[in-house]
Enzyme design. Structure first.
Site, PDB file in Angstrom:
ATOM      1  N   ASN A 198       0.836  -1.205   0.000  1.00  0.00           N
ATOM      2  CA  ASN A 198       0.000   0.000   0.000  1.00  0.00           C
ATOM      3  C   ASN A 198       0.873   1.258   0.000  1.00  0.00           C
ATOM      4  O   ASN A 198       1.838   1.341   0.765  1.00  0.00           O
ATOM      5  CB  ASN A 198      -0.871  -0.026   1.277  1.00  0.00           C
ATOM      6  CG  ASN A 198      -1.973   1.001   1.278  1.00  0.00           C
ATOM      7  OD1 ASN A 198      -2.744   1.083   0.314  1.00  0.00           O
ATOM      8  ND2 ASN A 198      -2.080   1.772   2.349  1.00  0.00           N
ATOM      9  N   HIS A 253      -4.834   9.791  -2.109  1.00  0.00           N
ATOM     10  CA  HIS A 253      -5.163  11.058  -1.444  1.00  0.00           C
ATOM     11  C   HIS A 253      -4.932  12.145  -2.494  1.00  0.00           C
ATOM     12  O   HIS A 253      -3.786  12.513  -2.768  1.00  0.00           O
ATOM     13  CB  HIS A 253      -4.249  11.295  -0.238  1.00  0.00           C
ATOM     14  CG  HIS A 253      -4.444  10.287   0.860  1.00  0.00           C
ATOM     15  ND1 HIS A 253      -5.595  10.222   1.611  1.00  0.00           N
ATOM     16  CD2 HIS A 253      -3.634   9.306   1.333  1.00  0.00           C
ATOM     17  CE1 HIS A 253      -5.487   9.252   2.511  1.00  0.00           C
ATOM     18  NE2 HIS A 253      -4.316   8.672   2.357  1.00  0.00           N
TER      19      HIS A 253
HETATM   20  O1  G3I Z   1      -5.630   9.538  19.935  1.00  0.00           O
HETATM   21  C1  G3I Z   1      -4.779  10.661  20.214  1.00  0.00           C
HETATM   22  C2  G3I Z   1      -5.413  11.553  21.246  1.00  0.00           C
HETATM   23  O2  G3I Z   1      -5.552  10.870  22.459  1.00  0.00           O
HETATM   24  C3  G3I Z   1      -4.541  12.797  21.409  1.00  0.00           C
HETATM   25  O3  G3I Z   1      -5.173  13.701  22.256  1.00  0.00           O
HETATM   26  C4  G3I Z   1      -4.294  13.472  20.069  1.00  0.00           C
HETATM   27  C5  G3I Z   1      -3.346  14.651  20.195  1.00  0.00           C
HETATM   28  O4  G3I Z   1      -2.675  14.917  18.982  1.00  0.00           O
HETATM   29  O5  G3I Z   1      -3.713  12.526  19.176  1.00  0.00           O
HETATM   30  C6  G3I Z   1      -4.543  11.415  18.952  1.00  0.00           C
HETATM   31  O6  G3I Z   1      -3.900  10.552  18.040  1.00  0.00           O
HETATM   32  C7  G3I Z   1      -3.868  10.985  16.696  1.00  0.00           C
HETATM   33  C8  G3I Z   1      -4.507   9.894  15.848  1.00  0.00           C
HETATM   34  O7  G3I Z   1      -4.400  10.220  14.487  1.00  0.00           O
HETATM   35  C9  G3I Z   1      -5.976   9.695  16.172  1.00  0.00           C
HETATM   36  O8  G3I Z   1      -6.676  10.851  15.885  1.00  0.00           O
HETATM   37  C10 G3I Z   1      -2.428  11.172  16.287  1.00  0.00           C
HETATM   38  O9  G3I Z   1      -1.859  12.272  16.982  1.00  0.00           O
HETATM   39  C11 G3I Z   1      -2.348  11.427  14.806  1.00  0.00           C
HETATM   40  O10 G3I Z   1      -0.978  11.430  14.409  1.00  0.00           O
HETATM   41  C12 G3I Z   1      -3.058  10.315  14.047  1.00  0.00           C
HETATM   42  O11 G3I Z   1      -3.059  10.640  12.686  1.00  0.00           O
HETATM   43  C13 G3I Z   1      -3.298   9.559  11.821  1.00  0.00           C
HETATM   44  C14 G3I Z   1      -2.165   9.479  10.815  1.00  0.00           C
HETATM   45  O12 G3I Z   1      -2.436   8.434   9.898  1.00  0.00           O
HETATM   46  C15 G3I Z   1      -0.843   9.200  11.488  1.00  0.00           C
HETATM   47  O13 G3I Z   1       0.163   8.945  10.583  1.00  0.00           O
HETATM   48  C16 G3I Z   1      -4.600   9.793  11.103  1.00  0.00           C
HETATM   49  O14 G3I Z   1      -5.674   9.711  12.031  1.00  0.00           O
HETATM   50  C17 G3I Z   1      -4.811   8.743  10.026  1.00  0.00           C
HETATM   51  O15 G3I Z   1      -5.897   9.102   9.223  1.00  0.00           O
HETATM   52  C18 G3I Z   1      -3.581   8.688   9.136  1.00  0.00           C
HETATM   53  O16 G3I Z   1      -3.762   7.660   8.202  1.00  0.00           O
HETATM   54  C19 G3I Z   1      -2.710   7.521   7.236  1.00  0.00           C
HETATM   55  C20 G3I Z   1      -2.695   6.074   6.824  1.00  0.00           C
HETATM   56  O17 G3I Z   1      -2.513   5.262   7.942  1.00  0.00           O
HETATM   57  C21 G3I Z   1      -1.594   5.822   5.813  1.00  0.00           C
HETATM   58  N1  G3I Z   1      -1.691   6.713   4.689  1.00  0.00           N
HETATM   59  C22 G3I Z   1      -1.777   8.110   5.019  1.00  0.00           C
HETATM   60  C23 G3I Z   1      -2.912   8.375   5.984  1.00  0.00           C
HETATM   61  C24 G3I Z   1      -3.008   9.819   6.266  1.00  0.00           C
HETATM   62  O18 G3I Z   1      -1.850  10.286   6.947  1.00  0.00           O
END
Ligand code: G3I
Length: 469
Positions: free
Chosen positions: A209, A246
């Site tokens: 992926n 994306h």
């Molecule tokens: O759950 C914590 C929360 O407790 C805290 O208060 C908050 C503060 O920043 O963070 C929360 O966690 C976040 C998590 O998403 C849930 O919302 C992380 O910081 C944040 O880094 C994380 O981001 C995710 C990201 O991947 C990380 O790389 C996104 O939700 C998610 O949509 C994204 O998904 C990725 C795919 O896995 C791979 N391809 C790209 C895609 C977009 O980046």
């Protein structure tokens, strides 16, 4: 005008046999539907009628208690991908201590609704737990393989497809692997992860992926293509390629998107659009993506990366099919209409039909004569692009095994090695001796190891000779 009828949801469930039954049922329904010209009213049902495809969404466990969220999820989608809950930091927060609580909640929800589950992701440079970020070398390699094995085993029979490895190629024009702690364990880390996943869950489809692999002409797309081609040629277990897709103004919908899908499919793998979102929810781009998928029989499904705009990792770009109040956006109508008007593709194992010639194929490996007893042999395979190449050299021990080896190769004029792994080299150009490092000199009789190097220039025409030392 097509009459809209509410019809039972076409669902696929999370076991492999049930999935096949669901696909068969959907295929049967397709025949009926083609004659009656009745359009489905939800994304999942409509996709199921297009050759048993799925239409899925990324789901967050902490939103499953929100009824506005689950109402749309349960009504519209027949596949889910946990957005963060199956990632390495979530499932193995401390080494060898696994936590599946949130991932299990999503799987249970999906199963209760007859939806299939895509697993995301087993091995990735990002979202590693702290303990893993600090690891390297053999310890990291083993920890990664253990993680793949444990997690794929836990979800065996419940996950239809796994993103085994995520985002392992670099952006830009290099076509090289992304540098990461995993990559530094050796270029074969990806295939090692796939083999471990296959052993742990032989029923799951195993996907590679990545993002920015939508435009067929991009170096990254070509590099992933060459890796998949190489894996298929060497029997590395890979079943599918995920295009995250994306899309935004910097990474727009490319007019050759269908070529990308069909070219991967022609390698004998399924193609899945795994994380679709489009800046501003451009309805034309959404429609194009759906039509392109429907035109390629091995494009088996589409997942959007969230449900409502407020659920998106890029909320400010409002890239999804439902607004933050849960109302359908024009892009939703475009997607549903495209799904309902899609032609049913002919089924068959490899009907992907590239509209441009596939890239230059890797020449067959050059093999040194087999040693008559002891000694060793070496073969080289190349992933080439304009201006550079990656050579993977397989060293195989003869009947006596080896306690050390040396492979000699003369690089073509103008070719220069920029980096190498799992070997020590004597020079960067001309005639180069590659010798084993501490951990790969001992090869049992008939067994193999691999090393590799990246170079600039043209790498074709190298003939390796292997000497046991
Ligand atoms: O759950 C914590 C929360 O407790 C805290 O208060 C908050 C503060 O920043 O963070 C929360 O966690 C976040 C998590 O998403 C849930 O919302 C992380 O910081 C944040 O880094 C994380 O981001 C995710 C990201 O991947 C990380 O790389 C996104 O939700 C998610 O949509 C994204 O998904 C990725 C795919 O896995 C791979 N391809 C790209 C895609 C977009 O980046």
């Amino acid at each position: 005008m097509t009459k809209q009828l509410r019809r039972p949801k076409a669902r696929v469930v999370g076991t492999w046999s049930a999935l096949l039954a669901g696909v068969a049922a959907a295929a049967a329904m397709t025949t009926v539907m083609a004659g009656s010209a009745v359009a489905a009213t939800t994304l999942g049902a409509s996709a199921a009628e297009r050759g048993g495809r799925y239409f899925g969404a990324a789901v967050a466990a902490n939103k499953l208690s929100e009824s506005a969220y689950t109402t749309i999820l349960n009504r519209e989608f027949n596949s889910v991908t946990p957005e963060n809950e199956m990632k390495l930091d979530a499932t193995e927060p401390n080494q060898n201590q696994f936590n599946y609580a949130n991932a299990d909640r999503i799987v249970q929800h999906a199963r209760s609704q007859g939806m299939q589950v895509r697993g995301h992701t087993l091995a990735w440079h990002s979202q590693q737990p702290g303990w893993m970020q600090n690891m390297s070398g053999t310890a990291l390699r083993n920890a990664m393989l253990n993680h793949v094995t444990q997690v794929a085993t836990h979800f065996r029979g419940q996950v239809v497809a796994w993103d085994v490895v995520n985002e392992a190629f670099a952006d830009g024009s290099s076509g090289a692997r992304r540098d990461s702690n995993l990559q530094r364990t050796g270029n074969d880390w990806i295939e090692a992860a796939f083999r471990a996943a296959r052993a742990a869950d032989p029923g799951a489809k195993l996907c590679y992926n990545d993002y920015n692999t939508d435009d067929w002409t991009h170096a990254k797309t070509q590099a992933v293509y060459r890796m998949v081609q190489d894996f298929k040629q060497r029997g590395v277990p890979i079943d599918c390629v995920g295009l995250q897709s994306h899309l935004n103004n910097q990474s727009p919908y490319p007019s050759n998107y269908r070529t990308t899908l069909s070219s991967f499919a022609a390698l004998g793998v399924d193609v899945q659009i795994t994380e679709l979102d489009i800046e501003g929810a451009n309805a034309t781009w959404y429609r194009n993506v759906v039509n392109d998928c429907l035109a390629v029989s091995r494009c088996t499904g589409i997942t959007v990366w969230g449900i409502r705009d407020s659920d998106s990792w890029r909320a400010s770009q409002t890239p999804l099919l439902f607004n933050s109040s849960g109302q359908k956006k024009p892009a939703y109508d475009a997607v549903l209409q495209a799904l309902n008007n899609g032609v049913t593709p002919t089924t068959g194992p490899t009907t992907g039909n590239p509209t441009t010639p596939p890239p230059v194929t890797t020449p067959p490996p050059v093999t040194t004569p087999p040693p008559g007893g002891g000694g060793c042999t070496a073969t080289v395979s190349l992933n080439s692009w304009t201006g550079g190449f990656v050579a993977t050299v397989r060293v195989t021990a003869g009947s006596s095994g080896t306690s050390g080896w040396r492979v000699t190769m003369t690089l073509p004029s103008g070719a220069t090695i920029t980096n190498a792994w799992n070997t020590t080299r004597s020079a960067n150009s001309g005639t180069v001796n590659f010798t084993n490092v501490s951990y790969n000199g001992n090869i049992a009789a008939g067994q193999s190891t691999e090393f590799g190097f990246q170079g600039t220039g043209v790498g074709t025409g190298m003939t390796p000779t292997c000497t046991a030392t």
